[in-house]
Scaffold this motif. Structure first.
Motif, PDB file in Angstrom:
ATOM      1  N   GLY A   1       0.824  -1.199   0.000  1.00  0.00           N
ATOM      2  CA  GLY A   1       0.000   0.000   0.000  1.00  0.00           C
ATOM      3  C   GLY A   1       0.856   1.245   0.000  1.00  0.00           C
ATOM      4  N   ARG A   2       0.573   2.159  -0.888  1.00  0.00           N
ATOM      5  CA  ARG A   2       1.417   3.352  -1.027  1.00  0.00           C
ATOM      6  C   ARG A   2       1.276   4.296   0.152  1.00  0.00           C
ATOM      7  N   SER A   3       0.156   4.244   0.873  1.00  0.00           N
ATOM      8  CA  SER A   3      -0.033   5.102   2.049  1.00  0.00           C
ATOM      9  C   SER A   3       0.282   4.367   3.338  1.00  0.00           C
ATOM     10  N   THR A   4      -0.201   3.127   3.430  1.00  0.00           N
ATOM     11  CA  THR A   4      -0.071   2.379   4.680  1.00  0.00           C
ATOM     12  C   THR A   4       1.188   1.526   4.761  1.00  0.00           C
TER      13      THR A   4
ATOM     14  N   THR B   1      -3.615  -7.726  -1.445  1.00  0.00           N
ATOM     15  CA  THR B   1      -3.663  -8.804  -2.425  1.00  0.00           C
ATOM     16  C   THR B   1      -4.970  -8.764  -3.199  1.00  0.00           C
ATOM     17  N   VAL B   2      -4.857  -8.933  -4.520  1.00  0.00           N
ATOM     18  CA  VAL B   2      -6.034  -8.989  -5.392  1.00  0.00           C
ATOM     19  C   VAL B   2      -5.882 -10.136  -6.384  1.00  0.00           C
ATOM     20  N   PRO B   3      -6.988 -10.821  -6.703  1.00  0.00           N
ATOM     21  CA  PRO B   3      -6.960 -11.818  -7.775  1.00  0.00           C
ATOM     22  C   PRO B   3      -7.137 -11.112  -9.114  1.00  0.00           C
ATOM     23  N   LEU B   4      -6.321 -11.492 -10.090  1.00  0.00           N
ATOM     24  CA  LEU B   4      -6.379 -10.855 -11.406  1.00  0.00           C
ATOM     25  C   LEU B   4      -6.254 -11.892 -12.514  1.00  0.00           C
TER      26      LEU B   4
ATOM     27  N   HIS C   1     -11.330   5.294 -13.313  1.00  0.00           N
ATOM     28  CA  HIS C   1     -10.066   5.472 -12.595  1.00  0.00           C
ATOM     29  C   HIS C   1      -9.388   4.110 -12.433  1.00  0.00           C
ATOM     30  N   HIS C   2      -8.100   4.164 -12.217  1.00  0.00           N
ATOM     31  CA  HIS C   2      -7.335   2.923 -12.051  1.00  0.00           C
ATOM     32  C   HIS C   2      -7.643   2.273 -10.703  1.00  0.00           C
ATOM     33  N   PRO C   3      -7.477   0.952 -10.628  1.00  0.00           N
ATOM     34  CA  PRO C   3      -7.634   0.281  -9.334  1.00  0.00           C
ATOM     35  C   PRO C   3      -6.490   0.661  -8.386  1.00  0.00           C
ATOM     36  N   GLU C   4      -6.730   0.504  -7.104  1.00  0.00           N
ATOM     37  CA  GLU C   4      -5.722   0.859  -6.093  1.00  0.00           C
ATOM     38  C   GLU C   4      -4.421   0.094  -6.288  1.00  0.00           C
TER      39      GLU C   4
ATOM     40  N   ALA D   1       3.767   3.471  -7.218  1.00  0.00           N
ATOM     41  CA  ALA D   1       4.556   3.998  -6.106  1.00  0.00           C
ATOM     42  C   ALA D   1       5.708   3.070  -5.732  1.00  0.00           C
ATOM     43  N   ASN D   2       5.470   1.762  -5.835  1.00  0.00           N
ATOM     44  CA  ASN D   2       6.486   0.769  -5.503  1.00  0.00           C
ATOM     45  C   ASN D   2       6.259  -0.449  -6.398  1.00  0.00           C
TER      46      ASN D   2
END
Length: 127
Positions: free
Chosen positions: A40-43, A48-51, A71-74, A81-82
């Protein structure tokens, strides 16, 4: 489908995938699925996401469509960011470095993406 429901279904899919070492949840809409874990770019917490994914030799291709939202997904923002991430496929884990595909190769890949899942064409039309 609202964002909250998407997150809940994603969590359930991830749990089933992991509990079964990929035997459940590794296929959806006639395509291979992976689990992508980004930071997470903030936390800084893992997310984790299934894609759905396509493969070109050792290269994995995922599509940041977020169901045709404007908009793009998180997870995409997290990878910007990383770009260091972890991918799980059928119980096997590997580390990857993500990058956004440039426009020219993206245009060449698009027919293959739509062939894998025609819903992407509808998503594109919405955005």
């Amino acid at each position: 489908m609202n964002d909250r429901l998407v997150r809940e279904l994603s969590r359930l899919h991830t749990q089933l995938f992991r509990l079964s070492s990929g035997r459940v949840g590794s296929r959806l809409v006639n395509n291979d699925m992976l689990l992508l874990t980004s930071q997470g770019r903030s936390t800084g917490d893992p997310h984790t996401v299934p894609l759905l994914y396509l493969q070109d030799d050792e290269r994995l291709v995922v599509i940041a469509s977020y169901g045709g939202r404007d908009h793009h997904p998180e997870w995409y923002h997290n990878l910007q960011a990383n770009p260091a991430a972890e991918v799980e496929i059928m119980g096997s884990t590997r580390f990857v470095t993500a990058e956004t595909m440039p426009l020219e190769p993206r245009a060449m890949w698009w027919p293959r993406v739509v062939d894998a899942y025609s819903g992407y064409e509808e998503y594109q039309a919405r955005t």
